[in-house]
Scaffold this motif. Structure first.
Motif, PDB file in Angstrom:
ATOM      1  N   ASP A 106      52.626 -24.698 -18.807  1.00 60.62           N
ATOM      2  CA  ASP A 106      53.905 -24.482 -19.706  1.00 60.62           C
ATOM      3  C   ASP A 106      55.011 -25.610 -19.139  1.00 60.62           C
ATOM      4  OD1 ASP A 106      52.771 -22.383 -20.982  1.00 60.62           O
ATOM      5  OD2 ASP A 106      53.565 -20.777 -19.866  1.00 60.62           O
ATOM      6  N   ARG A 107      54.914 -26.001 -18.011  1.00 59.66           N
ATOM      7  CA  ARG A 107      55.942 -26.815 -17.616  1.00 59.66           C
ATOM      8  C   ARG A 107      55.473 -28.430 -17.648  1.00 59.66           C
ATOM      9  NH1 ARG A 107      56.531 -24.817 -11.850  1.00 59.66           N
ATOM     10  NH2 ARG A 107      56.270 -26.913 -11.385  1.00 59.66           N
ATOM     11  N   ARG A 108      54.201 -28.668 -17.939  1.00 57.42           N
ATOM     12  CA  ARG A 108      53.403 -29.868 -18.191  1.00 57.42           C
ATOM     13  C   ARG A 108      53.788 -30.900 -17.039  1.00 57.42           C
ATOM     14  NH1 ARG A 108      55.392 -27.609 -22.445  1.00 57.42           N
ATOM     15  NH2 ARG A 108      54.347 -27.110 -24.326  1.00 57.42           N
ATOM     16  N   ASN A 109      53.918 -30.224 -15.693  1.00 57.78           N
ATOM     17  CA  ASN A 109      54.160 -31.192 -14.751  1.00 57.78           C
ATOM     18  C   ASN A 109      52.962 -31.750 -14.497  1.00 57.78           C
ATOM     19  OD1 ASN A 109      53.333 -28.619 -13.755  1.00 57.78           O
ATOM     20  ND2 ASN A 109      54.533 -28.763 -11.702  1.00 57.78           N
ATOM     21  N   ALA A 110      52.742 -32.645 -13.394  1.00 55.27           N
ATOM     22  CA  ALA A 110      51.578 -33.497 -12.923  1.00 55.27           C
ATOM     23  C   ALA A 110      51.957 -33.964 -11.398  1.00 55.27           C
ATOM     24  CB  ALA A 110      51.202 -34.506 -13.725  1.00 55.27           C
ATOM     25  N   PHE A 111      50.856 -34.177 -10.656  1.00 53.74           N
ATOM     26  CA  PHE A 111      50.661 -34.478  -9.390  1.00 53.74           C
ATOM     27  C   PHE A 111      49.955 -35.567  -9.482  1.00 53.74           C
ATOM     28  CE2 PHE A 111      49.759 -32.947  -4.629  1.00 53.74           C
ATOM     29  CZ  PHE A 111      50.418 -33.672  -4.297  1.00 53.74           C
ATOM     30  N   TYR A 112      50.503 -36.788  -8.781  1.00 57.19           N
ATOM     31  CA  TYR A 112      49.938 -38.115  -8.585  1.00 57.19           C
ATOM     32  C   TYR A 112      49.308 -38.234  -7.073  1.00 57.19           C
ATOM     33  CZ  TYR A 112      48.921 -43.003  -7.982  1.00 57.19           C
ATOM     34  OH  TYR A 112      48.394 -44.324  -7.852  1.00 57.19           O
ATOM     35  N   ILE A 113      48.340 -38.499  -6.735  1.00 52.97           N
ATOM     36  CA  ILE A 113      47.795 -38.493  -5.667  1.00 52.97           C
ATOM     37  C   ILE A 113      47.288 -39.728  -5.216  1.00 52.97           C
ATOM     38  CG2 ILE A 113      45.994 -37.294  -3.855  1.00 52.97           C
ATOM     39  CD1 ILE A 113      46.139 -34.880  -6.175  1.00 52.97           C
ATOM     40  N   PRO A 114      47.635 -40.383  -4.110  1.00 55.98           N
ATOM     41  CA  PRO A 114      47.176 -41.769  -3.955  1.00 55.98           C
ATOM     42  C   PRO A 114      45.884 -41.835  -3.475  1.00 55.98           C
ATOM     43  CG  PRO A 114      48.856 -41.282  -2.337  1.00 55.98           C
ATOM     44  CD  PRO A 114      48.833 -39.867  -3.219  1.00 55.98           C
ATOM     45  N   ALA A 115      45.222 -43.062  -3.273  1.00 57.44           N
ATOM     46  CA  ALA A 115      43.834 -43.334  -2.867  1.00 57.44           C
ATOM     47  C   ALA A 115      43.851 -43.013  -1.501  1.00 57.44           C
ATOM     48  CB  ALA A 115      43.434 -44.440  -3.172  1.00 57.44           C
ATOM     49  N   GLY A 116      42.901 -42.389  -0.891  1.00 57.31           N
ATOM     50  CA  GLY A 116      42.923 -42.211   0.640  1.00 57.31           C
ATOM     51  C   GLY A 116      43.485 -40.851   0.963  1.00 57.31           C
ATOM     52  N   CYS A 117      43.713 -39.841  -0.058  1.00 54.31           N
ATOM     53  CA  CYS A 117      44.183 -38.655   0.140  1.00 54.31           C
ATOM     54  C   CYS A 117      43.189 -37.679  -0.393  1.00 54.31           C
ATOM     55  CB  CYS A 117      45.267 -38.260  -0.545  1.00 54.31           C
ATOM     56  SG  CYS A 117      46.824 -39.069  -0.028  1.00 54.31           S
ATOM     57  N   ALA A 118      42.634 -36.371   0.295  1.00 55.62           N
ATOM     58  CA  ALA A 118      41.788 -35.393  -0.043  1.00 55.62           C
ATOM     59  C   ALA A 118      42.736 -34.747  -1.094  1.00 55.62           C
ATOM     60  CB  ALA A 118      41.179 -34.639   0.936  1.00 55.62           C
ATOM     61  N   HIS A 119      41.905 -34.130  -2.226  1.00 53.86           N
ATOM     62  CA  HIS A 119      42.715 -33.275  -2.998  1.00 53.86           C
ATOM     63  C   HIS A 119      41.878 -31.799  -3.328  1.00 53.86           C
ATOM     64  CE1 HIS A 119      42.663 -31.920  -7.479  1.00 53.86           C
ATOM     65  NE2 HIS A 119      43.978 -32.086  -7.137  1.00 53.86           N
ATOM     66  N   GLY A 120      42.656 -30.886  -3.484  1.00 55.21           N
ATOM     67  CA  GLY A 120      41.956 -29.617  -3.912  1.00 55.21           C
ATOM     68  C   GLY A 120      42.962 -28.822  -4.462  1.00 55.21           C
ATOM     69  N   PHE A 121      42.522 -27.454  -5.080  1.00 53.04           N
ATOM     70  CA  PHE A 121      43.565 -26.701  -5.738  1.00 53.04           C
ATOM     71  C   PHE A 121      42.761 -25.205  -5.817  1.00 53.04           C
ATOM     72  CE2 PHE A 121      40.815 -28.127  -9.508  1.00 53.04           C
ATOM     73  CZ  PHE A 121      40.601 -27.051 -10.120  1.00 53.04           C
ATOM     74  N   LEU A 122      43.718 -24.269  -5.614  1.00 51.85           N
ATOM     75  CA  LEU A 122      43.469 -22.837  -5.825  1.00 51.85           C
ATOM     76  C   LEU A 122      44.006 -22.335  -7.211  1.00 51.85           C
ATOM     77  CD1 LEU A 122      42.124 -20.434  -4.425  1.00 51.85           C
ATOM     78  CD2 LEU A 122      44.614 -19.838  -3.687  1.00 51.85           C
ATOM     79  N   THR A 123      43.439 -22.030  -8.200  1.00 49.59           N
ATOM     80  CA  THR A 123      43.748 -21.344  -9.444  1.00 49.59           C
ATOM     81  C   THR A 123      44.592 -20.056  -9.116  1.00 49.59           C
ATOM     82  OG1 THR A 123      41.821 -19.892  -9.873  1.00 49.59           O
ATOM     83  CG2 THR A 123      41.954 -22.325 -10.693  1.00 49.59           C
ATOM     84  N   LEU A 124      45.842 -20.172  -9.672  1.00 41.60           N
ATOM     85  CA  LEU A 124      46.780 -19.012  -9.740  1.00 41.60           C
ATOM     86  C   LEU A 124      46.726 -17.983 -10.851  1.00 41.60           C
ATOM     87  CD1 LEU A 124      49.752 -21.117  -8.234  1.00 41.60           C
ATOM     88  CD2 LEU A 124      48.120 -19.650  -6.863  1.00 41.60           C
ATOM     89  N   SER A 125      45.940 -18.544 -11.768  1.00 39.63           N
ATOM     90  CA  SER A 125      45.802 -17.755 -13.083  1.00 39.63           C
ATOM     91  C   SER A 125      44.367 -17.739 -13.458  1.00 39.63           C
ATOM     92  CB  SER A 125      46.888 -18.029 -14.186  1.00 39.63           C
ATOM     93  OG  SER A 125      46.503 -19.295 -14.539  1.00 39.63           O
ATOM     94  N   ASP A 126      43.809 -16.450 -14.353  1.00 34.27           N
ATOM     95  CA  ASP A 126      42.858 -16.773 -15.010  1.00 34.27           C
ATOM     96  C   ASP A 126      42.526 -17.663 -15.982  1.00 34.27           C
ATOM     97  OD1 ASP A 126      41.770 -14.591 -13.636  1.00 34.27           O
ATOM     98  OD2 ASP A 126      42.392 -13.000 -15.041  1.00 34.27           O
ATOM     99  N   ASP A 127      41.638 -18.216 -16.551  1.00 28.87           N
ATOM    100  CA  ASP A 127      41.330 -19.153 -17.457  1.00 28.87           C
ATOM    101  C   ASP A 127      42.314 -20.469 -17.366  1.00 28.87           C
ATOM    102  OD1 ASP A 127      40.237 -20.399 -19.777  1.00 28.87           O
ATOM    103  OD2 ASP A 127      41.816 -19.473 -21.077  1.00 28.87           O
ATOM    104  N   CYS A 128      42.280 -20.878 -15.992  1.00 27.29           N
ATOM    105  CA  CYS A 128      42.890 -22.338 -15.713  1.00 27.29           C
ATOM    106  C   CYS A 128      42.115 -23.693 -15.990  1.00 27.29           C
ATOM    107  CB  CYS A 128      43.385 -22.353 -14.308  1.00 27.29           C
ATOM    108  SG  CYS A 128      44.214 -23.388 -13.770  1.00 27.29           S
ATOM    109  N   GLU A 129      42.887 -24.554 -16.591  1.00 24.49           N
ATOM    110  CA  GLU A 129      42.130 -25.798 -16.900  1.00 24.49           C
ATOM    111  C   GLU A 129      42.801 -26.773 -16.254  1.00 24.49           C
ATOM    112  OE1 GLU A 129      39.503 -26.672 -20.374  1.00 24.49           O
ATOM    113  OE2 GLU A 129      41.585 -27.910 -20.906  1.00 24.49           O
TER     114      GLU A 129
END
Length: 179
Positions: A106-129
């Motif tokens: 809904d906020r349409r925000n994004a996260f830019y992660i530079p090369a050399g960084c590990a990335h992961g996420f935990l969903t906070l809602s059902d049906d998350c894409e």
């Protein structure tokens, strides 16, 4: 759009300026000129999407090793996620630090992660894409993972994961150098 620096050198929160009129909403979500002016990747030869039916799904922490380290531009296209980057660049001022961003479709925000960084996420809602733009094409032999709850990082996840695959559950602790 606005690029907001984080505690990790080169990692940025991307906020959009949405314009509304009788037709609906319009927002610029990426601009090579703006990204380039901030020293960020502007070429994204691969895009991926991850559909996660259940809240509490964890993916990560993943990265791609040299010579194909990848920057990522990540956003939620449906739902919300607690998105994390961990700086694994030994020469960086923010080495071993982590930063999180709540990605919200809904906020349409994004996260830019530079090369050399590990990335992961935990969903906070059902049906998350989650939609990823990658600065390098996938190189399976260079894919790496580190443990999501590695004490070297002490990430403050909002809750324990309910779902993760065996690969992520069996990751080893970070050894201190990029393999």
């Amino acid at each position: 759009m606005k690029l907001l620096p984080t505690a990790i050198t080169g990692a940025m929160v991307v906020e959009v300026d949405a314009h509304m009129d009788e037709r609906g909403l319009f927002a610029r979500t990426f601009c090579a000129d703006v990204f380039g002016a901030h020293g960020l990747a502007t070429h994204f030869p691969q895009c991926n999407t991850s559909q996660n039916p259940q809240r509490g799904t964890l993916r990560g922490l993943h990265y791609q090793a040299a010579p194909k380290e990848e920057a990522k531009l990540v956003r939620a296209t449906r739902g919300r996620a607690f998105d994390v980057a961990v700086d694994l660049r030994p020469a960086s001022d923010s080495y071993l630090q982590w930063v999180s961003v709540e990605l919200d479709a809904d906020r349409r925000n994004a996260f830019y992660i530079p090369a050399g960084c590990a990335h992961g996420f935990l969903t906070l809602s059902d049906d998350c894409e989650i939609f990823y733009m990658m600065s390098e094409s996938h190189a399976p032999d260079l894919g790496r993972s580190v443990r999501w709850d590695d004490p070297a990082f002490s990430i403050d996840w909002p809750s324990p994961p309910l779902i993760m695959n065996e690969r992520d559950a069996m990751c080893e602790d970070y050894k201190g150098v990029l393999p």
